[in-house]
Each structure stands twice: as structure tokens, then as C-alpha cells.
Design a protein around this motif. Structure first.
Motif, PDB file in Angstrom:
ATOM      1  N   GLY A  80      43.172  35.216  58.035  1.00 14.88           N
ATOM      2  CA  GLY A  80      43.203  36.655  57.856  1.00 14.88           C
ATOM      3  C   GLY A  80      42.148  37.188  56.901  1.00 14.88           C
ATOM      4  N   ARG A  81      41.992  36.534  55.758  1.00 15.40           N
ATOM      5  CA  ARG A  81      41.028  37.003  54.762  1.00 15.40           C
ATOM      6  C   ARG A  81      40.354  35.819  54.098  1.00 15.40           C
ATOM      7  NH1 ARG A  81      44.621  40.105  50.351  1.00 15.40           N
ATOM      8  NH2 ARG A  81      45.326  41.165  52.197  1.00 15.40           N
ATOM      9  N   LEU A  82      39.234  36.108  53.435  1.00 13.48           N
ATOM     10  CA  LEU A  82      38.428  35.050  52.818  1.00 13.48           C
ATOM     11  C   LEU A  82      38.203  35.327  51.341  1.00 13.48           C
ATOM     12  CD1 LEU A  82      35.672  34.571  55.540  1.00 13.48           C
ATOM     13  CD2 LEU A  82      37.829  33.329  55.271  1.00 13.48           C
ATOM     14  N   GLY A  83      37.855  34.266  50.633  1.00 12.74           N
ATOM     15  CA  GLY A  83      37.544  34.415  49.228  1.00 12.74           C
ATOM     16  C   GLY A  83      36.844  33.200  48.668  1.00 12.74           C
ATOM     17  N   VAL A  84      36.781  33.174  47.357  1.00 11.60           N
ATOM     18  CA  VAL A  84      36.132  32.080  46.633  1.00 11.60           C
ATOM     19  C   VAL A  84      36.879  31.895  45.317  1.00 11.60           C
ATOM     20  CG1 VAL A  84      34.427  33.621  45.546  1.00 11.60           C
ATOM     21  CG2 VAL A  84      33.896  31.181  45.816  1.00 11.60           C
ATOM     22  N   SER A  85      36.929  30.665  44.863  1.00  6.53           N
ATOM     23  CA  SER A  85      37.523  30.402  43.548  1.00  6.53           C
ATOM     24  C   SER A  85      36.521  29.640  42.694  1.00  6.53           C
ATOM     25  CB  SER A  85      38.841  29.624  43.675  1.00  6.53           C
ATOM     26  OG  SER A  85      38.627  28.318  44.145  1.00  6.53           O
ATOM     27  N   ASN A  86      36.829  29.582  41.419  1.00  7.69           N
ATOM     28  CA  ASN A  86      35.993  28.854  40.459  1.00  7.69           C
ATOM     29  C   ASN A  86      34.534  29.301  40.535  1.00  7.69           C
ATOM     30  OD1 ASN A  86      38.258  27.348  39.568  1.00  7.69           O
ATOM     31  ND2 ASN A  86      38.070  26.104  41.404  1.00  7.69           N
ATOM     32  N   ILE A  87      34.335  30.599  40.565  1.00 10.55           N
ATOM     33  CA  ILE A  87      32.994  31.188  40.577  1.00 10.55           C
ATOM     34  C   ILE A  87      32.876  32.007  39.298  1.00 10.55           C
ATOM     35  CG2 ILE A  87      33.739  33.131  42.036  1.00 10.55           C
ATOM     36  CD1 ILE A  87      30.855  32.941  43.293  1.00 10.55           C
ATOM     37  N   TYR A  88      32.208  31.456  38.310  1.00  9.94           N
ATOM     38  CA  TYR A  88      32.173  32.051  36.983  1.00  9.94           C
ATOM     39  C   TYR A  88      30.855  32.752  36.673  1.00  9.94           C
ATOM     40  CZ  TYR A  88      36.345  29.278  36.637  1.00  9.94           C
ATOM     41  OH  TYR A  88      37.586  28.739  36.872  1.00  9.94           O
ATOM     42  N   ASP A  89      29.940  32.748  37.618  1.00 11.02           N
ATOM     43  CA  ASP A  89      28.657  33.421  37.461  1.00 11.02           C
ATOM     44  C   ASP A  89      28.716  34.726  38.251  1.00 11.02           C
ATOM     45  OD1 ASP A  89      26.008  34.324  37.992  1.00 11.02           O
ATOM     46  OD2 ASP A  89      25.220  32.316  37.652  1.00 11.02           O
ATOM     47  N   ALA A  90      28.705  35.850  37.545  1.00 14.90           N
ATOM     48  CA  ALA A  90      28.829  37.158  38.191  1.00 14.90           C
ATOM     49  C   ALA A  90      27.707  37.399  39.202  1.00 14.90           C
ATOM     50  CB  ALA A  90      28.855  38.263  37.144  1.00 14.90           C
TER      51      ALA A  90
END
Length: 183
Positions: free
Chosen positions: A139-149
Motif C-alpha cells: 500500500g505505501r512505501l518508506g525508509v528507515s534508519n535514514i539520518y541524513d536529511a
């Protein structure tokens, strides 16, 4: 997406019972990852037991998992995809494994467990997830552990299916206290 989601990392052999208990206690969101230490297979066992017992219906639930690149996998355990396959195929295999583990036809969200080694590899993985959205598997997508804006802004700009989930572990050492733009 519920305000509170039950996380399943590192629960080991207790995973199925703990997922069942969380659903019985009122949780309606579950987050895991397609990698051995998360025991996604046992997440599915607990979920299917709760569904069979009538504790919840599939429509009441938010189910989220992650594609974990080889850098986050324990190579001593069986991988959920063919290590020799291109990244896009690894993603497709991981999603197929997750659907099998959960015992469902579609997942509410799949998140990149972290950006991959290069932007090109990250985009290849994200495009494969976008294809799964087009197929009705996600249904939807994302990302985790991304600490660089800047890295997150880049991915958002590249996405054809919007990045709608950002899941980060926050602690002092990862920059949660960046200065605000307003000073």
C-alpha cells in the motif's frame, strides 16, 4: 497507520505469542523486517492465530515490514532472497517472502531498512518496491534508519510513489538534536 505500532525485533522464539498478545491487548499495527533476527515467519504465526480466533480482522490491521539489504542481514542464517540476484530482484523476492510469512495477499507498507550503499542501489530497490505497489502487493512505501536529511530529501525527490513512512531510531548520538532552521 495507527499511532502506536508493535515492533517485533529480537523477540526470538517468543515472537508468535508476543504478537498474539499485542493484538489481544489492542495493538492494530505490527512492524517487522524480512530477516531472520526479526522472525517474520513467527510474526505471521501470531497474526494468523489472532485472525483465526477472531481477535481482529485483516481490515483492522496495519502490517509493515522492511526490505533489508545484505548489509543488514545475518549471513550465517538463510537469506530471504538470492544474494547473487540484482537488487531489484532481491527486493521482489523479499516482498514475496514477507507475503508468505504473514499469510496475507498485501502489506500496508514496506520500508527500506536503510539506504543502500549507493544512491543508485537505493533507487533500484525503491523502484522495485514501487513496482510492487503497482501490482497491489504493497500500500505505501518508506525508509528507515535514514539520518541524513539531504539523503532523505533526495529520495523523496526521486520517488514516483511517495515516501510516506520514515522510521528512525532516535537517540542522542544520531543527531536528533540538529539545530532548527529558525535558530
Amino acid at each position: 497507520m495507527p499511532k502506536i505500532v508493535y515492533g517485533t525485533a529480537w523477540k526470538k522464539e517468543r515472537t508468535a505469542d508476543l504478537v498474539y498478545t499485542a493484538l489481544k491487548a489492542g495493538f492494530r499495527g505490527i512492524d517487522t523486517a524480512c530477516q531472520p533476527k526479526y522472525r517474520e515467519d513467527l510474526v505471521g504465526v501470531g497474526l494468523q492465530r489472532a485472525l483465526a480466533d477472531g481477535l481482529v480482522t485483516r481490515d483492522e490491521l496495519y502490517l509493515q515490514t522492511k526490505y533489508t539489504s545484505i548489509d543488514g542481514q545475518d549471513r550465517a542464517q538463510a537469506l530471504p532472497y538470492d544474494l547473487r540476484a540484482p537488487v531489484g530482484e532481491q527486493v521482489a523476492q523479499s516482498v514475496a517472502r514477507s507475503l508468505q510469512n504473514w499469510g496475507v495477499d498485501a502489506l500496508d507498507a514496506v520500508v527500506l531498512h536503510s539506504p543502500l550503499r549507493t544512491r543508485a542501489a537505493t533507487l533500484e530497490a525503491y523502484r522495485a518496491l514501487e513496482a510492487c505497489v503497482g501490482e497491489g502487493k504493497i500500500g505505501r512505501l518508506g525508509v528507515s534508519n535514514i539520518y541524513d536529511a539531504d539523503e532523505l530529501a533526495w529520495l523523496i525527490a526521486q520517488a514516483q510513489v511517495p515516501v510516506s513512512v520514515v522510521q528512525n531510531r532516535w537517540y542522542e548520538g544520531n543527531g536528533w538534536d540538529w539545530p532548527s532552521e529558525s535558530g
